[in-house]
Design a protein around this motif. Structure first.
Motif, short mmCIF file in Angstrom:
data_model
loop_
_atom_site.label_atom_id
_atom_site.label_comp_id
_atom_site.label_asym_id
_atom_site.label_seq_id
_atom_site.Cartn_x
_atom_site.Cartn_y
_atom_site.Cartn_z
N CYS A 14 7.38 8.68 1.02
CA CYS A 14 8.07 8.91 -0.25
C CYS A 14 9.58 9.07 -0.08
O CYS A 14 10.27 9.38 -1.03
N THR A 50 -2.89 8.07 -14.77
CA THR A 50 -3.02 6.90 -13.90
C THR A 50 -3.88 5.86 -14.61
O THR A 50 -4.93 6.20 -15.15
N PRO A 73 -4.11 10.25 -7.24
CA PRO A 73 -3.62 11.57 -6.82
C PRO A 73 -4.47 12.70 -7.40
O PRO A 73 -4.89 12.64 -8.55
N TRP A 445 8.70 6.48 -9.58
CA TRP A 445 8.26 7.63 -8.81
C TRP A 445 7.90 8.77 -9.76
O TRP A 445 8.29 8.77 -10.92
N GLU A 481 1.80 16.84 -6.44
CA GLU A 481 1.45 15.43 -6.37
C GLU A 481 2.73 14.60 -6.39
O GLU A 481 3.59 14.78 -7.27
N GLN A 483 4.24 10.51 -6.08
CA GLN A 483 3.93 9.09 -6.12
C GLN A 483 5.22 8.29 -6.06
O GLN A 483 6.24 8.69 -6.63
N ASN A 494 2.57 1.01 -3.03
CA ASN A 494 2.48 2.27 -3.76
C ASN A 494 1.99 3.36 -2.80
O ASN A 494 1.02 3.14 -2.05
N GLY A 496 1.12 7.63 -2.27
CA GLY A 496 0.79 8.88 -2.95
C GLY A 496 0.49 9.99 -1.96
O GLY A 496 -0.05 9.74 -0.87
N SER A 498 -0.84 14.25 -1.99
CA SER A 498 -1.30 15.43 -2.73
C SER A 498 -1.40 16.62 -1.79
O SER A 498 -1.98 16.51 -0.70
#
Length: 616
Positions: A14, A50, A73, A445, A481, A483, A494, A496, A498
């Motif tokens: 990220c 989502t 997530p 994001w 979370e 993303q 992509n 993710g 958590s």
């Protein structure tokens, strides 16, 4: 997997500099309806949403619905041995029966177990999935503590008749196929589909002193769906949907040989939508869902569970002014239980009355909702929610929300012989959430933090080798979370991450004297990471999915630990033309050995091939 290792991995995923990414914006997310019971874009929603569409389902070559949902997530799964085996889904650390599941707007799930049979729902007949994380009882009533998942079956697009077709084969003697036809003429449309799958599976449990059979436990599924609608000249819209999934599942039993179950999931719904006046839209919906299961051992019938849920809904959307909508409605639900087990109570009714106000002015948006449920067994329950959003800029948006929710105990938790506890109370929760998201030319994001407190939480405990339903008193769940998605050097990706702390706050102790307070809630990994990467080279495309989670406990006492693991899938596709595609996938490439429920093995490395056709 060491818990310390996943956080740096997420920071790397990220923390990519936006200056190195492609400048082309990503596609706009289509309208969603689950978060507010009205049509909005995902960007407008004051909740973590989502959306998984048909294109993503086929791109990922997902073989099952649980496999597809694992990358969302806040989602963690517990599966009893691979394809078709019982699967529990935990959303943001809440229980598997704290999740409301809708199919084409109709509430589904077993009235005895309280959860939906995700493993039996045919992924080939699904058009779109909307996942809303966070409490939604103020709109939907009982069960929506952790969130809502709504599944939409396939719906034809474009004019004329358009057939679709797929056939696949792979490891564990697995075979699958689907076919269907969609059509549209003027204001009428329909979609008819059939899918089937069959696998020999794996040996779910190794032979032990408990007597489990040393054999492979297979699974097969035959499903069909029909969805159709018409819009009349006066604006009245009528549509209906039907889905049925029949499943045969072999499993290991400690009491007999050759154990298997035959299950049936069925849901049907009708909906009418019209506008008596220009600012007033009325939606009437009626539906029935059924969950049936017959179990057999030693070649003879063993037990039956048969639950039915009937529902009615009347919703009114009134446009007060541009950007201001008032939603008023009434829901009715009737649950009924039949089978070989005798329950002290075998039916109950619930009536719900809800109101919602959606508003906005300039950079400000808000959502207010209030609901009252009158449950035949547990009396009245009031739930509410409030959310506020603010656009910091054209690309950056923040929101804050607070909501309460509840869940009535299931028939099993109350009355199942030797397990149920009639003294259990309805579970209640309070949740707060802060969200920040960005939509930029280089990608998108989001970051969400939340805290949920659940009172009178119901869990299963082991006493002298038997399970009993017991109230845990209180649980506290905190989470983060993250993303991030974009395009880098031609690769669409992509990521993710958590992070969750799901803690038992009960002052009670287990029957063995172990205090619950401070223990982790079972089967909730503290960290999960997901990374999807795809790229097209002309008619050829490749991709991969990496999923990792750290360790978790299988029991409330935190005595039985499930090890963390990482699983890597690779996929490839070749387009013969715009309608025909050849696909190949290797799942669990590194042959990770892991369990998501203690004692139940998971499939190792496997290879699958699929041929697809979709008329344009």
């Amino acid at each position: 997997m060491n818990k310390v290792l996943l956080a740096p991995a997420a920071i790397l995923l990220c923390g990519v500099s936006p200056f190195s990414l492609a400048a082309e914006p990503l596609p706009i997310v289509p309208l969603v309806v689950t978060a507010t019971r009205t049509a909005q874009t995902a960007e407008q929603s004051l909740a973590a949403v989502t959306v998984i569409d048909r294109a993503e389902i086929e791109r990922k070559q997902a073989a099952s619905l649980p496999e597809l949902l694992r990358s969302v997530p806040g989602v963690s799964l517990a599966n009893n041995g691979g394809p078709g085996k019982s699967t529990s889904l935990f959303l943001r650390g809440t229980e598997s029966d704290h999740l409301l599941v809708l199919i084409d707007g109709i509430k589904v799930g077993s009235a005895t177990s309280g959860s939906a049979a995700f493993q039996d729902l045919p992924v080939e007949l699904i058009e779109r999935i909307e996942i809303v994380r966070g409490p939604r009882s103020s709109l939907y009533g009982s069960e929506a503590i952790g969130g809502v998942i709504q599944i939409f079956t396939r719906k034809g697009t474009g004019a004329g008749l358009k057939p679709f077709f797929s056939v696949g084969s792979g490891s564990h003697d697995s075979h699958s196929g689907s076919t269907g036809l969609s059509g549209r003429a003027g204001s009428s449309w329909f979609n008819l589909g059939v899918s089937a799958s069959d696998t020999d599976g794996i040996n779910v449990k190794q032979r032990s002193a408990s007597g489990h059979e040393d054999d492979r436990d297979g699974y097969r599924n035959l499903s069909a769906s029909l969805r159709a609608g018409h819009r009349f000249a006066n604006g009245l819209e009528l549509d209906g949907s039907f889905l049925q999934a029949d499943a045969h599942n072999d499993f290991d039993s400690t009491t007999g040989e050759d154990a298997y179950s035959d299950g049936k999931q069925k849901v049907a719904g009708l909906r009418a939508r019209f506008e008596p006046l220009e600012p007033w839209q009325v939606t009437l919906q009626a539906g029935r869902s059924e969950d049936k299961s017959d179990a057999f051992e030693d070649g003879a019938f063993y037990s039956r569970f048969d639950t039915r849920r009937d529902s009615l809904s009347w919703q009114n959307d009134v446009t007060l002014a541009a950007g201001h909508t008032l939603v008023l409605g009434v829901d009715h639900q009737h649950d009924e239980v039949n089978g070989t087990k005798s329950y002290a109570e075998d039916s109950r009714d619930n009536d719900g009355y809800f109101a919602q106000y959606l508003g906005g002015a300039g950079r400000h948006d808000w959502q207010l909702a209030l609901r009252r449920d009158d449950n035949q067994q547990f009396g009245d329950h009031e739930t509410g929610s409030v959310a506020y959003g603010f656009a910091l800029s054209d690309e950056l948006r923040a929101y804050a929300s607070y909501g309460t929710a509840f869940k009535a105990p299931t028939f099993n938790e109350l009355y199942y012989p030797g397990y149920g506890n009639p003294a259990l109370q309805a579970e209640k929760s309070k949740s707060v959430e802060l969200g920040l998201n960005g939509q930029h030319g280089w990608g998108h994001w989001s970051a969400n933090v939340y805290r949920t407190q659940v009172d009178d939480l119901i869990s299963s405990i082991r006493v002298n080798g038997k399970s009993l339903a017991q109230g845990v008193d209180e649980a506290r769940i905190r989470g983060l979370e993250l993303q991030l998605g974009s395009e880098l050097l031609g690769w669409q990706w992509n990521a993710g991450y958590s992070l969750m702390d799901a803690e038992n706050r009960s002052q009670r102790s287990s029957r063995s004297g172990i205090p619950y307070y401070g223990k982790d809630l079972n089967r909730r990994p503290a960290q999960t990471v997901n990374l999807d990467i795809d790229r097209a080279f002309g008619r050829f495309s490749v991709g991969s999915t990496l999923y990792a989670q750290d360790s978790a406990y299988d029991d409330l006492e935190n005595q039985d630990e499930l090890s963390g693991y990482a699983s890597l899938d690779l996929r490839g596709e070749y387009r013969l033309d715009d309608e025909w595609r050849l696909q190949a996938r290797v799942s669990n490439l590194l042959d990770a050995d892991y369990q998501t429920a203690a004692g139940y093995n998971q499939p190792g490395q496997a290879v699958y091939f699929t041929v697809r056709y979709q008329a344009l």
